[in-house]
Design a protein around this motif. Structure first.
Motif, PDB file in Angstrom:
ATOM      1  N   PRO A  31       0.799  -1.230   0.000  1.00 28.02           N
ATOM      2  CA  PRO A  31       0.000   0.000   0.000  1.00 28.02           C
ATOM      3  C   PRO A  31       0.833   1.282   0.000  1.00 28.02           C
ATOM      4  O   PRO A  31       0.273   2.378   0.070  1.00 28.02           O
ATOM      5  N   LEU A  35      -0.330   5.369  -0.702  1.00 28.98           N
ATOM      6  CA  LEU A  35      -0.026   6.518   0.156  1.00 28.98           C
ATOM      7  C   LEU A  35       0.715   7.596  -0.628  1.00 28.98           C
ATOM      8  O   LEU A  35       0.459   8.789  -0.460  1.00 28.98           O
ATOM      9  N   LYS A  40       0.393  11.272   0.902  1.00 30.23           N
ATOM     10  CA  LYS A  40       0.410  11.050   2.353  1.00 30.23           C
ATOM     11  C   LYS A  40       1.742  10.462   2.803  1.00 30.23           C
ATOM     12  O   LYS A  40       1.937  10.198   3.978  1.00 30.23           O
ATOM     13  N   LEU A  66       5.715  10.069   6.806  1.00 28.07           N
ATOM     14  CA  LEU A  66       4.262  10.194   6.731  1.00 28.07           C
ATOM     15  C   LEU A  66       3.899  11.670   6.678  1.00 28.07           C
ATOM     16  O   LEU A  66       4.427  12.475   7.432  1.00 28.07           O
ATOM     17  N   ASP A  69      -1.937  11.705   9.202  1.00 25.74           N
ATOM     18  CA  ASP A  69      -2.176  10.628  10.158  1.00 25.74           C
ATOM     19  C   ASP A  69      -3.010   9.512   9.551  1.00 25.74           C
ATOM     20  O   ASP A  69      -3.901   8.971  10.176  1.00 25.74           O
ATOM     21  N   VAL A  70      -2.696   9.152   8.307  1.00 26.41           N
ATOM     22  CA  VAL A  70      -3.471   8.127   7.595  1.00 26.41           C
ATOM     23  C   VAL A  70      -3.170   6.717   8.076  1.00 26.41           C
ATOM     24  O   VAL A  70      -4.034   5.856   8.062  1.00 26.41           O
ATOM     25  N   VAL A  71      -1.924   6.461   8.469  1.00 26.00           N
ATOM     26  CA  VAL A  71      -1.542   5.156   9.013  1.00 26.00           C
ATOM     27  C   VAL A  71      -0.606   5.394  10.193  1.00 26.00           C
ATOM     28  O   VAL A  71      -0.001   6.450  10.314  1.00 26.00           O
ATOM     29  N   THR A  72      -0.453   4.400  11.018  1.00 24.36           N
ATOM     30  CA  THR A  72       0.465   4.499  12.143  1.00 24.36           C
ATOM     31  C   THR A  72       1.882   4.158  11.684  1.00 24.36           C
ATOM     32  O   THR A  72       2.076   3.552  10.629  1.00 24.36           O
ATOM     33  N   ALA A  75       2.171   0.439  11.289  1.00 23.63           N
ATOM     34  CA  ALA A  75       1.658  -0.069  10.010  1.00 23.63           C
ATOM     35  C   ALA A  75       2.636   0.245   8.887  1.00 23.63           C
ATOM     36  O   ALA A  75       2.921  -0.613   8.046  1.00 23.63           O
ATOM     37  N   LEU A  76       3.182   1.459   8.856  1.00 20.86           N
ATOM     38  CA  LEU A  76       4.152   1.827   7.826  1.00 20.86           C
ATOM     39  C   LEU A  76       5.388   0.938   7.927  1.00 20.86           C
ATOM     40  O   LEU A  76       5.918   0.488   6.912  1.00 20.86           O
ATOM     41  N   TYR A  79       4.433  -2.460   6.428  1.00 19.26           N
ATOM     42  CA  TYR A  79       4.368  -2.390   4.960  1.00 19.26           C
ATOM     43  C   TYR A  79       5.778  -2.337   4.375  1.00 19.26           C
ATOM     44  O   TYR A  79       6.086  -3.015   3.400  1.00 19.26           O
TER      45      TYR A  79
END
Length: 111
Positions: A31, A35, A40, A66, A69-72, A75-76, A79
């Motif tokens: 993903p 982003l 993002k 980042l 604040d779309v992902v933590t 999570a990044l 990924y």
């Protein structure tokens, strides 16, 4: 303002070409690509400030920042780790050697 993201550094087996190839790989990997397309996330290649002692040439690394604040960060990191592992396996299969990638969260000041 604190900068959230992760840093990817290649070990002694990594080259400038590896950094470029890994950056291109990450830019296409879902993903992360999503982003990036939504602006993002930013992926930057930069010279490391705390490089390996005795190594010739600059230590390059990729910094994934980042831009919302779309992902933590967790999570990044997940990924990124998955994408880096796939890239490293592909590189190993095609070229041999192991660039020994390291992934860690950025410090709160973005360093």
């Amino acid at each position: 303002m604190s900068v959230l993201g992760v840093r990817v550094r290649l070990g002694a087996g990594g080259t400038v070409d590896d950094v470029r190839a890994l950056k291109a790989w990450l830019e296409r990997e879902e993903p992360l690509a999503e982003l990036l397309s939504k602006q993002k996330l930013r992926i930057e290649a930069q010279t490391s400030t705390d490089g390996t002692k005795g190594r010739l040439g600059p230590d390059l690394e990729l910094v994934l920042k980042l831009l919302g604040d779309v992902v933590t960060v967790a999570a990044l990191t997940e990924y990124t780790a998955r994408a880096v592992k796939a890239w490293a396996n592909n590189r190993r299969r095609l070229q041999g050697g192991d660039p020994q990638p390291q992934i860690r969260p950025l410090d709160t000041d973005g360093e």
